[in-house]
Scaffold this active site. Structure first.
Site, PDB file in Angstrom:
ATOM      1  N   PRO A  47      15.691   2.911  26.552  1.00  0.00           N
ATOM      2  CA  PRO A  47      14.826   1.961  27.269  1.00  0.00           C
ATOM      3  C   PRO A  47      14.424   0.790  26.376  1.00  0.00           C
ATOM      4  CG  PRO A  47      14.061   4.217  27.582  1.00  0.00           C
ATOM      5  CD  PRO A  47      15.146   4.272  26.549  1.00  0.00           C
ATOM      6  N   GLY A  48      14.466  -0.405  26.951  1.00  0.00           N
ATOM      7  CA  GLY A  48      14.040  -1.595  26.206  1.00  0.00           C
ATOM      8  C   GLY A  48      15.159  -2.281  25.448  1.00  0.00           C
ATOM      9  N   LYS A  85       4.670  -9.847  16.212  1.00  0.00           N
ATOM     10  CA  LYS A  85       5.482 -10.887  15.549  1.00  0.00           C
ATOM     11  C   LYS A  85       5.264 -12.237  16.229  1.00  0.00           C
ATOM     12  CE  LYS A  85       7.283  -8.465  12.342  1.00  0.00           C
ATOM     13  NZ  LYS A  85       6.887  -8.674  10.946  1.00  0.00           N
ATOM     14  N   ASN A 123       0.824  -1.221   0.000  1.00  0.00           N
ATOM     15  CA  ASN A 123       0.000   0.000   0.000  1.00  0.00           C
ATOM     16  C   ASN A 123       0.854   1.265   0.000  1.00  0.00           C
ATOM     17  OD1 ASN A 123       0.961   0.162   2.588  1.00  0.00           O
ATOM     18  ND2 ASN A 123      -1.033   0.295   3.592  1.00  0.00           N
ATOM     19  N   LYS A 144       6.745  -1.489  11.366  1.00  0.00           N
ATOM     20  CA  LYS A 144       7.930  -2.090  12.013  1.00  0.00           C
ATOM     21  C   LYS A 144       8.673  -1.190  12.993  1.00  0.00           C
ATOM     22  CE  LYS A 144      11.336  -0.578   8.677  1.00  0.00           C
ATOM     23  NZ  LYS A 144      12.629  -0.837   8.086  1.00  0.00           N
ATOM     24  N   ARG A 167      25.121  -6.178  18.326  1.00  0.00           N
ATOM     25  CA  ARG A 167      24.054  -6.754  17.506  1.00  0.00           C
ATOM     26  C   ARG A 167      24.664  -7.567  16.371  1.00  0.00           C
ATOM     27  NH1 ARG A 167      21.976  -4.924  21.231  1.00  0.00           N
ATOM     28  NH2 ARG A 167      20.117  -3.631  21.441  1.00  0.00           N
ATOM     29  N   TYR A 185       5.026  -4.034  18.846  1.00  0.00           N
ATOM     30  CA  TYR A 185       5.585  -4.571  17.596  1.00  0.00           C
ATOM     31  C   TYR A 185       6.037  -6.014  17.797  1.00  0.00           C
ATOM     32  CZ  TYR A 185       8.968  -5.627  13.975  1.00  0.00           C
ATOM     33  OH  TYR A 185       9.658  -6.260  12.986  1.00  0.00           O
ATOM     34  N   SER A 190      11.220 -11.837  13.602  1.00  0.00           N
ATOM     35  CA  SER A 190      12.298 -10.973  14.080  1.00  0.00           C
ATOM     36  C   SER A 190      12.955 -11.572  15.302  1.00  0.00           C
ATOM     37  CB  SER A 190      11.693  -9.609  14.433  1.00  0.00           C
ATOM     38  OG  SER A 190      12.613  -8.819  15.143  1.00  0.00           O
ATOM     39  N   ALA A 191      14.227 -11.282  15.473  1.00  0.00           N
ATOM     40  CA  ALA A 191      14.942 -11.682  16.690  1.00  0.00           C
ATOM     41  C   ALA A 191      14.322 -11.031  17.917  1.00  0.00           C
ATOM     42  CB  ALA A 191      16.405 -11.284  16.573  1.00  0.00           C
ATOM     43  N   THR A 192      13.494 -10.033  17.699  1.00  0.00           N
ATOM     44  CA  THR A 192      12.825  -9.365  18.820  1.00  0.00           C
ATOM     45  C   THR A 192      11.952 -10.352  19.606  1.00  0.00           C
ATOM     46  OG1 THR A 192      11.730  -7.287  19.397  1.00  0.00           O
ATOM     47  CG2 THR A 192      10.712  -8.549  17.640  1.00  0.00           C
TER      48      THR A 192
HETATM   49  P1  NAD Z   1       9.559  -1.633   5.187  1.00  0.00           P
HETATM   50  O1  NAD Z   1       8.695  -0.697   5.949  1.00  0.00           O
HETATM   51  O2  NAD Z   1      10.609  -1.070   4.307  1.00  0.00           O
HETATM   52  O3  NAD Z   1       8.660  -2.633   4.313  1.00  0.00           O
HETATM   53  C1  NAD Z   1       7.358  -2.994   4.687  1.00  0.00           C
HETATM   54  C2  NAD Z   1       6.456  -2.741   3.483  1.00  0.00           C
HETATM   55  O4  NAD Z   1       5.117  -3.083   3.848  1.00  0.00           O
HETATM   56  C3  NAD Z   1       6.453  -1.282   3.057  1.00  0.00           C
HETATM   57  O5  NAD Z   1       6.716  -1.205   1.659  1.00  0.00           O
HETATM   58  C4  NAD Z   1       5.042  -0.812   3.388  1.00  0.00           C
HETATM   59  O6  NAD Z   1       4.579   0.179   2.479  1.00  0.00           O
HETATM   60  C5  NAD Z   1       4.248  -2.101   3.330  1.00  0.00           C
HETATM   61  N1  NAD Z   1       3.030  -2.092   4.137  1.00  0.00           N
HETATM   62  C6  NAD Z   1       2.868  -1.670   5.411  1.00  0.00           C
HETATM   63  N2  NAD Z   1       1.592  -1.801   5.798  1.00  0.00           N
HETATM   64  C7  NAD Z   1       0.925  -2.370   4.751  1.00  0.00           C
HETATM   65  C8  NAD Z   1      -0.412  -2.758   4.532  1.00  0.00           C
HETATM   66  N3  NAD Z   1      -1.363  -2.578   5.485  1.00  0.00           N
HETATM   67  N4  NAD Z   1      -0.749  -3.294   3.346  1.00  0.00           N
HETATM   68  C9  NAD Z   1       0.185  -3.447   2.372  1.00  0.00           C
HETATM   69  N5  NAD Z   1       1.462  -3.097   2.514  1.00  0.00           N
HETATM   70  C10 NAD Z   1       1.842  -2.554   3.692  1.00  0.00           C
HETATM   71  O7  NAD Z   1      10.199  -2.644   6.257  1.00  0.00           O
HETATM   72  P2  NAD Z   1      11.318  -3.757   6.084  1.00  0.00           P
HETATM   73  O8  NAD Z   1      12.478  -3.361   6.908  1.00  0.00           O
HETATM   74  O9  NAD Z   1      11.509  -4.093   4.655  1.00  0.00           O
HETATM   75  O10 NAD Z   1      10.605  -4.955   6.850  1.00  0.00           O
HETATM   76  C11 NAD Z   1       9.902  -5.984   6.159  1.00  0.00           C
HETATM   77  C12 NAD Z   1       9.378  -6.966   7.161  1.00  0.00           C
HETATM   78  O11 NAD Z   1      10.461  -7.499   7.908  1.00  0.00           O
HETATM   79  C13 NAD Z   1       8.412  -6.373   8.191  1.00  0.00           C
HETATM   80  O12 NAD Z   1       7.404  -7.316   8.476  1.00  0.00           O
HETATM   81  C14 NAD Z   1       9.293  -6.160   9.407  1.00  0.00           C
HETATM   82  O13 NAD Z   1       8.553  -6.199  10.610  1.00  0.00           O
HETATM   83  C15 NAD Z   1      10.218  -7.358   9.297  1.00  0.00           C
HETATM   84  N6  NAD Z   1      11.492  -7.166   9.995  1.00  0.00           N
HETATM   85  C16 NAD Z   1      12.261  -6.068   9.714  1.00  0.00           C
HETATM   86  C17 NAD Z   1      13.466  -5.879  10.392  1.00  0.00           C
HETATM   87  C18 NAD Z   1      14.302  -4.645  10.138  1.00  0.00           C
HETATM   88  O14 NAD Z   1      15.117  -4.286  10.996  1.00  0.00           O
HETATM   89  N7  NAD Z   1      14.173  -3.974   9.001  1.00  0.00           N
HETATM   90  C19 NAD Z   1      13.885  -6.816  11.335  1.00  0.00           C
HETATM   91  C20 NAD Z   1      13.083  -7.937  11.578  1.00  0.00           C
HETATM   92  C21 NAD Z   1      11.890  -8.097  10.901  1.00  0.00           C
HETATM   93  C1  WQD Z   2      21.188  -1.209  17.184  1.00  0.00           C
HETATM   94  C2  WQD Z   2      22.155  -0.783  18.277  1.00  0.00           C
HETATM   95  C3  WQD Z   2      21.173   0.613  19.946  1.00  0.00           C
HETATM   96  C4  WQD Z   2      20.411   4.061  17.347  1.00  0.00           C
HETATM   97  C5  WQD Z   2      15.530  -2.977  16.113  1.00  0.00           C
HETATM   98  C6  WQD Z   2      14.241  -3.603  16.552  1.00  0.00           C
HETATM   99  C7  WQD Z   2      14.207  -5.053  16.161  1.00  0.00           C
HETATM  100  C8  WQD Z   2      14.502  -5.223  14.669  1.00  0.00           C
HETATM  101  C9  WQD Z   2      15.727  -4.485  14.252  1.00  0.00           C
HETATM  102  C10 WQD Z   2      12.450  -5.335  13.509  1.00  0.00           C
HETATM  103  C11 WQD Z   2      21.567  -0.831  19.678  1.00  0.00           C
HETATM  104  C12 WQD Z   2      22.227   1.360  19.185  1.00  0.00           C
HETATM  105  C13 WQD Z   2      20.775   2.824  17.845  1.00  0.00           C
HETATM  106  C14 WQD Z   2      21.148   5.202  17.759  1.00  0.00           C
HETATM  107  C15 WQD Z   2      22.561   3.781  19.099  1.00  0.00           C
HETATM  108  N1  WQD Z   2      13.447  -4.689  13.870  1.00  0.00           N
HETATM  109  N2  WQD Z   2      21.831   2.697  18.705  1.00  0.00           N
HETATM  110  N3  WQD Z   2      22.202   5.018  18.617  1.00  0.00           N
HETATM  111  O1  WQD Z   2      17.264  -2.049  18.542  1.00  0.00           O
HETATM  112  O2  WQD Z   2      18.801  -3.921  17.780  1.00  0.00           O
HETATM  113  O3  WQD Z   2      16.617  -3.673  16.743  1.00  0.00           O
HETATM  114  O4  WQD Z   2      15.662  -3.120  14.699  1.00  0.00           O
HETATM  115  O5  WQD Z   2      12.107  -6.423  13.789  1.00  0.00           O
HETATM  116  O6  WQD Z   2      12.945  -5.516  16.489  1.00  0.00           O
HETATM  117  O7  WQD Z   2      14.131  -3.480  17.969  1.00  0.00           O
HETATM  118  O8  WQD Z   2      18.347  -2.007  16.236  1.00  0.00           O
HETATM  119  O9  WQD Z   2      19.441  -0.310  14.848  1.00  0.00           O
HETATM  120  O10 WQD Z   2      17.776   0.440  16.583  1.00  0.00           O
HETATM  121  O11 WQD Z   2      19.978  -0.468  17.331  1.00  0.00           O
HETATM  122  O12 WQD Z   2      23.510   3.687  19.888  1.00  0.00           O
HETATM  123  O13 WQD Z   2      20.860   6.345  17.397  1.00  0.00           O
HETATM  124  O14 WQD Z   2      22.508   0.588  18.039  1.00  0.00           O
HETATM  125  O15 WQD Z   2      21.195   0.969  21.305  1.00  0.00           O
HETATM  126  O16 WQD Z   2      22.601  -1.229  20.546  1.00  0.00           O
HETATM  127  P1  WQD Z   2      17.771  -2.898  17.469  1.00  0.00           P
HETATM  128  P2  WQD Z   2      18.836  -0.512  16.176  1.00  0.00           P
END
Ligand code: NAD
Ligand code: WQD
Length: 337
Positions: A293-294, A153, A32, A84, A231, A149, A124-126
């Site tokens: 935090p977190g 997941k 979208n 995300k 990380r 978030y 996600s590793a989260t």
């Molecule tokens: P992104 O935001 O670049 O991509 C997500 C896409 O989904 C976007 O293009 C957005 O427009 C689309 N989208 C959002 N809501 C929608 C909806 N209701 N209908 C249709 N499309 C929609 O994010 P990304 O980093 O490419 O992440 C992709 C997936 O991987 C996500 O599910 C995210 O949670 C997961 N993920 C990302 C990370 C990360 O750090 N980037 C880490 C772990 C998991």
């Molecule tokens: C990485 C490291 C911060 C910003 C997040 C989500 C996780 C996954 C990936 C989706 C940490 C440090 C960051 C800054 C900093 N997403 N940092 N200064 O938190 O490991 O993971 O993205 O699933 O769910 O929680 O990634 O890139 O935010 O942080 O020092 O301005 O960098 O503290 O140690 P994170 P991040």
């Protein structure tokens, strides 16, 4: 294979679409565009030679999905679409539950109705929260989520697990990504957040480019080798290749699988800043700041299972992640301007 890719114009989705096309698959994207741009499609076509079929639609729109999936002849779905941003999920939990979980159940219902039951899901590793031990294996216990978030997941993983238990024709890969960064080596696609970035690598890139003044290093007294957080950063093209490996594996080993996608190596915040500075030749100002935090002190993946079962390995280095992020960042500035 004919593959439906939800969220296919996003960061990880667009890189996976390139790899799918280059491997000879037919790709249909549903997105979208809430967090991506239509122009990604032209850039994907420049890289791969083929423009993927695109539908601007919301995964919560059952009618639209039925129209796209019905008669589409899909063999598999790679499901990226969703919201995300961890901090935003705390402020707007309903949006996260509605889009991520509501959108996923709508999608799965449409898939079921249309006999498409092979799903590769972006987890996600989260889901591991603050792990008791590193590296984290797929058997590491799931901890209660610390933000909405992460909760979404965990719930979507459970829904897919329940679907597989209810009907073994559901063939499911839960891919737990660690920290995806970097960009395609062409510099034409990369992470393109609509808002101010929240993640370390895009922030470092914007500081190097002069768009942000300095990096706040969240925490300098963690029990790590230099006091900053550790990380497992994984190059987005390695991650994309992991999706193809998962699709190949599902084709010969049906079931419900969980795979960690990381490199198996931990890198500190200060090491990322130093590597980015070396890759770009630019000074990157930073200053210590309070812990966020977190945040957990350190987490990285045990990738033994993914390497063994998928025959896949994330080989690109942190230096390549930085160099590719920078190449993309330079190009993205010309797009914005
Ligand atoms: P992104 O935001 O670049 O991509 C997500 C896409 O989904 C976007 O293009 C957005 O427009 C689309 N989208 C959002 N809501 C929608 C909806 N209701 N209908 C249709 N499309 C929609 O994010 P990304 O980093 O490419 O992440 C992709 C997936 O991987 C996500 O599910 C995210 O949670 C997961 N993920 C990302 C990370 C990360 O750090 N980037 C880490 C772990 C998991
Ligand atoms: C990485 C490291 C911060 C910003 C997040 C989500 C996780 C996954 C990936 C989706 C940490 C440090 C960051 C800054 C900093 N997403 N940092 N200064 O938190 O490991 O993971 O993205 O699933 O769910 O929680 O990634 O890139 O935010 O942080 O020092 O301005 O960098 O503290 O140690 P994170 P991040």
């Amino acid at each position: 294979m004919r593959v439906l890719v939800t969220g296919g114009t996003g960061f990880i989705g667009s890189h996976t679409v390139v790899e799918l096309i280059e491997a000879g698959h037919q790709v249909v994207i549903v997105d979208n565009l809430v967090n991506s741009k239509r122009s990604v499609l032209d850039r994907v076509a420049r890289i791969s030679g083929t423009a993927p079929e695109f539908h601007e639609a919301d995964i919560r729109d059952e009618t639209a999905l039925d129209r796209i999936v019905g008669g589409g002849g899909f063999e598999a779905v790679v499901h990226f679409a969703g919201l995300k941003a961890v901090g935003e999920s705390v402020r707007r939990p309903l949006d996260y539950w509605e889009v991520n979980v509501g959108g996923s159940t709508t999608l799965f219902r449409v898939l079921d109705r249309n006999d498409v039951r092979t799903v590769v899901f972006s987890s996600s590793a989260t889901v591991y929260g603050d792990p008791d031990e590193v590296p984290v294996t797929e058997a590491t216990p799931i901890k209660p989520a610390t933000n909405p978030y992460g909760g979404t997941k965990q719930v979507i993983e459970q829904i897919l697990t329940d679907l597989h238990a209810s009907d073994p024709r559901w063939n499911v890969a839960l891919l737990r990504y660690f920290n995806p960064v970097g960009a395609h080596a062409s510099g034409l696609i990369g992470e393109d957040p609509n808002d101010i970035p929240n993640n370390l690598m895009p922030i470092v890139a914007q500081v190097a480019a002069g768009k942000l003044p300095e990096v706040n290093v969240y925490g300098n007294d963690y029990p790590t080798r230099d006091g900053s957080g550790v990380r497992d950063y994984i190059h987005v093209v390695d991650l994309a290749e992991g999706h193809l490996a998962a699709l190949d594996r599902l084709a010969v080993d049906s079931g419900r699988h969980v795979w960690n996608l990381g490199t198996g190596n931990g890198t500190t915040v200060l090491e990322v800043i130093a590597a980015f500075s070396a890759a770009t030749g630019r000074d990157i100002p930073y200053r210590p700041a309070a812990r966020r935090p977190g945040d957990v002190a350190e987490t990285w993946a045990d990738v033994t299972k993914a390497e063994r079962e998928l025959g896949w390995r994330a080989g690109r280095t942190v230096d390549e992640m930085c160099a590719d992020t920078w190449r993309w960042q330079q190009y993205a500035l010309t797009l914005d301007g």
